[in-house]
Design a protein around this motif. Structure first.
Motif, PDB file in Angstrom:
ATOM      1  N   UNK A 127       0.838  -1.204   0.000  1.00 33.57           N
ATOM      2  CA  UNK A 127       0.000   0.000   0.000  1.00 33.57           C
ATOM      3  C   UNK A 127       0.872   1.253   0.000  1.00 33.57           C
ATOM      4  N   UNK A 128       1.889   1.279   0.864  1.00 34.24           N
ATOM      5  CA  UNK A 128       2.785   2.443   0.913  1.00 34.24           C
ATOM      6  C   UNK A 128       3.519   2.628  -0.408  1.00 34.24           C
ATOM      7  N   UNK A 129       3.960   1.524  -0.987  1.00 34.13           N
ATOM      8  CA  UNK A 129       4.710   1.566  -2.239  1.00 34.13           C
ATOM      9  C   UNK A 129       3.901   2.217  -3.352  1.00 34.13           C
ATOM     10  N   UNK A 130       2.607   1.975  -3.365  1.00 33.20           N
ATOM     11  CA  UNK A 130       1.750   2.532  -4.412  1.00 33.20           C
ATOM     12  C   UNK A 130       1.639   4.049  -4.328  1.00 33.20           C
ATOM     13  N   UNK A 131       2.005   4.622  -3.182  1.00 32.83           N
ATOM     14  CA  UNK A 131       1.865   6.061  -2.970  1.00 32.83           C
ATOM     15  C   UNK A 131       3.193   6.822  -3.062  1.00 32.83           C
ATOM     16  N   UNK A 132       4.295   6.102  -3.241  1.00 30.11           N
ATOM     17  CA  UNK A 132       5.616   6.735  -3.303  1.00 30.11           C
ATOM     18  C   UNK A 132       6.123   6.814  -4.739  1.00 30.11           C
ATOM     19  N   UNK A 133       6.974   7.786  -5.051  1.00 30.59           N
ATOM     20  CA  UNK A 133       7.491   7.926  -6.415  1.00 30.59           C
ATOM     21  C   UNK A 133       8.619   6.947  -6.697  1.00 30.59           C
ATOM     22  N   UNK A 134       8.903   6.719  -7.961  1.00 28.58           N
ATOM     23  CA  UNK A 134      10.082   5.962  -8.383  1.00 28.58           C
ATOM     24  C   UNK A 134      11.284   6.909  -8.348  1.00 28.58           C
ATOM     25  N   UNK A 135      12.381   6.480  -7.740  1.00 31.85           N
ATOM     26  CA  UNK A 135      13.545   7.362  -7.576  1.00 31.85           C
ATOM     27  C   UNK A 135      14.822   6.782  -8.183  1.00 31.85           C
ATOM     28  N   UNK A 136      14.683   5.822  -9.063  1.00 27.09           N
ATOM     29  CA  UNK A 136      15.868   5.221  -9.687  1.00 27.09           C
ATOM     30  C   UNK A 136      16.751   6.297 -10.327  1.00 27.09           C
ATOM     31  N   UNK A 137      18.065   6.217 -10.060  1.00 27.75           N
ATOM     32  CA  UNK A 137      19.066   7.144 -10.598  1.00 27.75           C
ATOM     33  C   UNK A 137      18.886   8.586 -10.131  1.00 27.75           C
ATOM     34  N   UNK A 138      18.206   8.771  -9.000  1.00 28.89           N
ATOM     35  CA  UNK A 138      18.042  10.124  -8.470  1.00 28.89           C
ATOM     36  C   UNK A 138      19.401  10.702  -8.089  1.00 28.89           C
ATOM     37  N   UNK A 139      19.585  11.979  -8.366  1.00 23.05           N
ATOM     38  CA  UNK A 139      20.818  12.669  -8.015  1.00 23.05           C
ATOM     39  C   UNK A 139      20.719  13.215  -6.591  1.00 23.05           C
ATOM     40  N   UNK A 140      21.643  12.813  -5.734  1.00 30.45           N
ATOM     41  CA  UNK A 140      21.756  13.450  -4.420  1.00 30.45           C
ATOM     42  C   UNK A 140      22.715  14.610  -4.605  1.00 30.45           C
ATOM     43  N   UNK A 141      22.224  15.731  -5.123  1.00 31.80           N
ATOM     44  CA  UNK A 141      23.091  16.787  -5.657  1.00 31.80           C
ATOM     45  C   UNK A 141      24.050  17.352  -4.633  1.00 31.80           C
ATOM     46  N   UNK A 142      23.689  17.269  -3.357  1.00 30.78           N
ATOM     47  CA  UNK A 142      24.564  17.834  -2.341  1.00 30.78           C
ATOM     48  C   UNK A 142      25.568  16.806  -1.816  1.00 30.78           C
ATOM     49  N   UNK A 143      25.431  15.550  -2.300  1.00 33.39           N
ATOM     50  CA  UNK A 143      26.179  14.456  -1.652  1.00 33.39           C
ATOM     51  C   UNK A 143      27.673  14.600  -1.769  1.00 33.39           C
ATOM     52  N   UNK A 144      28.209  14.917  -2.958  1.00 32.85           N
ATOM     53  CA  UNK A 144      29.657  15.057  -3.110  1.00 32.85           C
ATOM     54  C   UNK A 144      29.975  16.520  -3.435  1.00 32.85           C
ATOM     55  N   UNK A 145      29.301  17.389  -2.714  1.00 35.21           N
ATOM     56  CA  UNK A 145      29.636  18.801  -2.792  1.00 35.21           C
ATOM     57  C   UNK A 145      29.164  19.483  -4.039  1.00 35.21           C
ATOM     58  N   UNK A 146      28.186  18.944  -4.770  1.00 28.32           N
ATOM     59  CA  UNK A 146      27.789  19.565  -6.030  1.00 28.32           C
ATOM     60  C   UNK A 146      26.905  20.782  -5.794  1.00 28.32           C
ATOM     61  N   UNK A 147      26.222  20.850  -4.628  1.00 20.65           N
ATOM     62  CA  UNK A 147      25.435  22.029  -4.348  1.00 20.65           C
ATOM     63  C   UNK A 147      26.271  22.915  -3.459  1.00 20.65           C
ATOM     64  N   UNK A 148      27.064  23.779  -4.057  1.00 23.03           N
ATOM     65  CA  UNK A 148      28.054  24.552  -3.329  1.00 23.03           C
ATOM     66  C   UNK A 148      27.926  26.020  -3.662  1.00 23.03           C
ATOM     67  N   UNK A 149      28.617  26.811  -2.904  1.00 22.37           N
ATOM     68  CA  UNK A 149      28.703  28.238  -3.217  1.00 22.37           C
ATOM     69  C   UNK A 149      30.152  28.587  -3.480  1.00 22.37           C
ATOM     70  N   UNK A 150      30.401  29.499  -4.393  1.00 20.97           N
ATOM     71  CA  UNK A 150      31.760  29.918  -4.702  1.00 20.97           C
ATOM     72  C   UNK A 150      32.339  30.764  -3.589  1.00 20.97           C
ATOM     73  N   UNK A 151      33.659  30.740  -3.478  1.00 20.16           N
ATOM     74  CA  UNK A 151      34.339  31.622  -2.525  1.00 20.16           C
ATOM     75  C   UNK A 151      34.271  33.049  -3.024  1.00 20.16           C
TER      76      UNK A 151
END
Length: 434
Positions: free
Chosen positions: A410-434
């Motif tokens: 039941x829960x699965x039917x209400x959640x989105x598919x997230x295959x290959x989702x980008x965790x953009x902040x994971x390896x510092x990709x969401x950053x600010x310049x100095x």
């Protein structure tokens, strides 16, 4: 300012096609190893509880209802611990908290050996559960932020698979200790062995780093994560449904595996050697289920994979319980399937929950949904313990496993598919310049 020359992902010797140099790959391996070993030893200390329970019950004067209550309370405590340490990981770092939770669950598992009555047993199991719950939330967030999107499912499923390795170690310890000592005291030595993982806490603290520390990049400032952050209009529905998914996953897992040794001994009439034999078969299936789920997650997506394992879990548990004890050769094959499906349906939680929450609240979100799900799923073992007196351990386990599978679907039917989702902040990709 152009930071390419400072970026450990770019322009350095040894970079791979994904733009990662040896520094990131090395720290990724360490993070996976730290989380995997931590989770495996978590499995080691937790699964020994199931083996010890049958012998501890008469010594401490506990009934099957008492053990159901103790199991439920310890799982609820693990839910609280997951929320607390998941949030602390967002505030103070994944590695710091990982070392603390490993130290905590090791100490309190060992102290369980000193129990003189049911109340003391409940106290130590509750405190152990508090730290046990924190390990998954912290370790899963750490690994998810290192993993590449196209491999996140299999990497986190591998981390989950180490739980089966820990289970194998506890089975070996059970077999050895119960061969050497009478069952009335062997369970105490079994818990005492649980102090060993404490050594790992100090090794992790000295050798492992958070992903953000490795990159050296400055993330966008965000408010400190709180549980309330999960109930903003953008996240409220997702948080609730992800928690229901956690109820289904863990209602199946704990109801089946905690009481498996008790069921095998009390209803199938097996000795500790026979119980260990069936458990080895379940462990084999579990390991294959965990690892296979990772490849299926990355190949077919999160929702189809979860559905496959939910249906298989309900079917395999029913087959095992309904198979006559006079046909052990068939029962062994079925218990391999039971391990495969019941563990495989848990193998995708690390990747899926990581992808459902943004980095600023990832540890908190994973900790909340996984562990509140676990806390509510504690009614599964509680119900198993209560039902066992009237319908037997096997039918009680089967009933709760089927209910857990339906809840998860039941829960699965209400959640989105997230295959290959980008965790953009994971390896510092969401950053600010100095």
């Amino acid at each position: 300012m152009n930071r390419q020359s400072e970026d450990p992902r770019s322009g350095a010797s040894g970079t791979d096609p994904h733009g990662e140099n040896e520094q990131i790959r090395r720290h990724r391996r360490r993070a996976v190893a730290a989380s995997g070993i931590g989770w495996g030893l978590d499995g080691f200390t937790w699964t020994m509880y199931g083996f010890a329970l049958t012998a501890a019950m008469p010594v401490l004067g506990m009934s099957s209802t008492d053990t159901g209550i103790i199991t439920a309370v310890s799982i609820v405590a693990s839910a609280v611990g997951g929320i607390i340490f998941g949030n602390l990981a967002d505030r103070f770092g994944r590695v710091n908290m990982l070392a603390i939770v490993i130290l905590g669950y090791s100490v309190f598992t060992a102290l369980t050996a000193t129990s003189q009555d049911g109340l003391q047993f409940l106290l130590w199991r509750t405190l152990e559960g508090l730290f046990f719950g924190g390990e998954w939330a912290v370790g899963a967030a750490l690994v998810a932020e290192y993993a590449r999107p196209d491999r996140r499912g299999r990497v986190l499923a591998f981390v989950q698979s180490t739980y089966a390795m820990g289970w194998a170690l506890s089975t070996l310890a059970y077999l050895i200790l119960y061969s050497v000592f009478p069952a009335e005291v062997a369970w105490r030595y079994l818990f005492l062995v649980g102090i060993l993982p404490a050594v790992l806490a100090f090794i992790i603290r000295r050798t492992t780093k958070d992903a953000a520390v490795v990159t050296g990049e400055k993330k966008v400032e965000a408010p400190k994560a709180t549980v309330g952050s999960l109930f903003t209009p953008e996240l409220r529905f997702r948080t609730i449904v992800a928690t229901v998914l956690g109820i289904g996953v863990q209602g199946i897992y704990y109801s089946v595996f905690i009481f498996l040794p008790t069921y095998l001994q009390e209803e199938r009439g097996l000795s500790f050697v026979g119980t260990a034999g069936y458990t080895w078969a379940a462990i084999l299936g579990s390991f294959v289920g965990y690892v296979s789920s990772g490849f299926l997650l990355d190949r077919f997506g999160r929702r189809p994979t979860f559905l496959f394992f939910f249906v298989g879990s309900a079917g395999s548990v029913s087959l095992f319980v309904l198979t006559s004890a006079a046909r052990p050769e068939i029962a062994v094959l079925i218990i391999v399937l039971l391990g495969f499906f019941a563990s495989g349906q848990a193998g995708g939680t690390g990747a899926y929950l990581a992808e459902l929450f943004p980095t600023s609240v990832r540890g908190t979100g994973q900790g909340f949904s996984y562990n509140i799900g676990r806390g509510l799923a504690a009614f599964g073992p509680l119900t198993v313990g209560s039902l066992a007196a009237s319908i037997g351990w096997g039918y009680a386990i089967m009933t709760i496993a089927i209910a857990g599978a339906i809840t998860g679907i039941i829960a699965l039917s209400l959640l989105p598919e997230t295959k290959n989702a980008q965790l953009v902040e994971a390896i510092g990709k969401e950053t600010s310049d100095d």
